[in-house]
Design an enzyme around this catalytic site. Structure first.
Site, PDB file in Angstrom:
ATOM      1  N   ASP A  68       0.827  -1.209   0.000  1.00  0.00           N
ATOM      2  CA  ASP A  68       0.000   0.000   0.000  1.00  0.00           C
ATOM      3  C   ASP A  68       0.863   1.262   0.000  1.00  0.00           C
ATOM      4  OD1 ASP A  68       0.940  -0.337   2.594  1.00  0.00           O
ATOM      5  OD2 ASP A  68      -1.018  -0.621   3.496  1.00  0.00           O
ATOM      6  N   ASN A 136      -7.843  -2.557  14.168  1.00  0.00           N
ATOM      7  CA  ASN A 136      -9.220  -2.926  13.822  1.00  0.00           C
ATOM      8  C   ASN A 136      -9.268  -4.126  12.873  1.00  0.00           C
ATOM      9  OD1 ASN A 136      -8.358  -1.843  11.420  1.00  0.00           O
ATOM     10  ND2 ASN A 136      -9.854  -0.193  11.332  1.00  0.00           N
ATOM     11  N   HIS A 138      -7.432  -4.497  10.090  1.00  0.00           N
ATOM     12  CA  HIS A 138      -7.170  -4.256   8.661  1.00  0.00           C
ATOM     13  C   HIS A 138      -5.851  -4.890   8.232  1.00  0.00           C
ATOM     14  CE1 HIS A 138      -5.208  -0.165   9.715  1.00  0.00           C
ATOM     15  NE2 HIS A 138      -4.256  -0.830   9.096  1.00  0.00           N
ATOM     16  N   GLU A 143      -9.787  -1.767   5.089  1.00  0.00           N
ATOM     17  CA  GLU A 143     -10.478  -1.509   6.343  1.00  0.00           C
ATOM     18  C   GLU A 143     -11.672  -2.456   6.504  1.00  0.00           C
ATOM     19  OE1 GLU A 143      -9.193   0.363   8.530  1.00  0.00           O
ATOM     20  OE2 GLU A 143      -8.687   2.392   7.851  1.00  0.00           O
TER      21      GLU A 143
END
Ligand code: GLP
Length: 242
Positions: A68, A136, A138, A143
């Site tokens: 990313d 979380n 990801h 996400e």
């Protein structure tokens, strides 16, 4: 999923390097390495550099693809993932600059950048994909809620993700709002996946990844469907596992 619990971050990094070293050996140095950013893999990269400097491994025939990149940061920005990868790894090993690939987050045509990266990945199946995990759940910047069949796309970062990463910037306002990330399908296409996590802050995400339902609410849970995943976590990150 094979889960390896180590005492601490140093041991996690050393174990992770054993996995990478094996892939380098199995591919006779021609591995396609899927690489990740974040603080977690830095120790792995230090091990890679140290063993390279010791003359035990060469990356001159290896190639890499990164997960990313932030949207809107120039390559020269010290928080761009391009900069991070060069600073922590590429500048210290003999990989060819033409063999390293990251999504282009600083282009006038983001849709084309996504399509181009997905096309590139179709020609470069990762022998191993390294992953960290967000608090979380990801992976990359996929996400919660991201479809499992997603390919490279632009994401609006969750505020929790921005605040998790704010420690690397002067202020929260400086953290980019968007990123370009390999999709979950691109990650799952890797032959082998190596997930690293360290510290109590990752314990609930690790629990959901390994023992929760396979559900887009925890993107990392999709890894339960992959045939060859090694999870290396320290005791703190493993503390909620049964
Ligand atoms: C960012 C990256 C992820 C990384 C996550 C965790 O969101 N895009 O690839 O896994 O941060 O980072 P850290 O390892 O610093 O906790």
């Amino acid at each position: 999923m094979k889960v390896i619990v180590t005492k601490n971050y140093t041991e996690m990094s050393a174990k992770a390097y054993e996995v990478i070293k094996q892939v380098m050996q199995d591919t006779e140095g021609k591995a396609i390495l899927g690489l990740a950013t974040g603080s977690t893999p830095i120790g792995l990269y230090k091990n890679m550099v140290a063993d390279y400097e010791a003359g035990n491994v060469s990356y001159k025939n290896a190639r890499s693809v990164n997960l990313d990149e932030y949207v809107g940061l120039p390559k020269t920005h010290d928080q761009s993932y391009y900069y991070f990868m060069h600073d922590n790894l590429f500048n210290h090993i003999d990989i060819d600059e033409d063999s390293v690939n990251l999504p282009d987050g600083n282009t006038g045509d983001p849709d084309k950048a996504c399509a181009d990266y997905t096309a590139l990945l179709a020609t470069m199946q990762q022998d191993v994909q390294v992953l960290g995990i967000g608090s979380n759940g990801h992976i990359g910047f996929n996400e919660p809620g991201t479809p499992f069949d997603s390919t490279t796309h632009i994401v609006k970062l969750h505020e929790g993700t921005r605040s998790d990463n704010a420690r690397f910037f002067d202020s929260l306002a400086d953290v980019p709002t968007h990123a370009i990330t390999m999709g979950i399908a691109n990650i799952m296409n890797a032959k082998k996946i190596l997930v690293l996590a360290s510290g109590q802050g990752k314990a609930s995400a690790v629990k959901a990844m390994v023992q929760g339902p396979v559900d887009p609410a925890c993107p990392a849970s999709v890894l339960q469907n992959h045939p060859d995943v090694v999870v290396v976590v320290d005791e703190a990150a493993a503390s909620l596992l049964n």
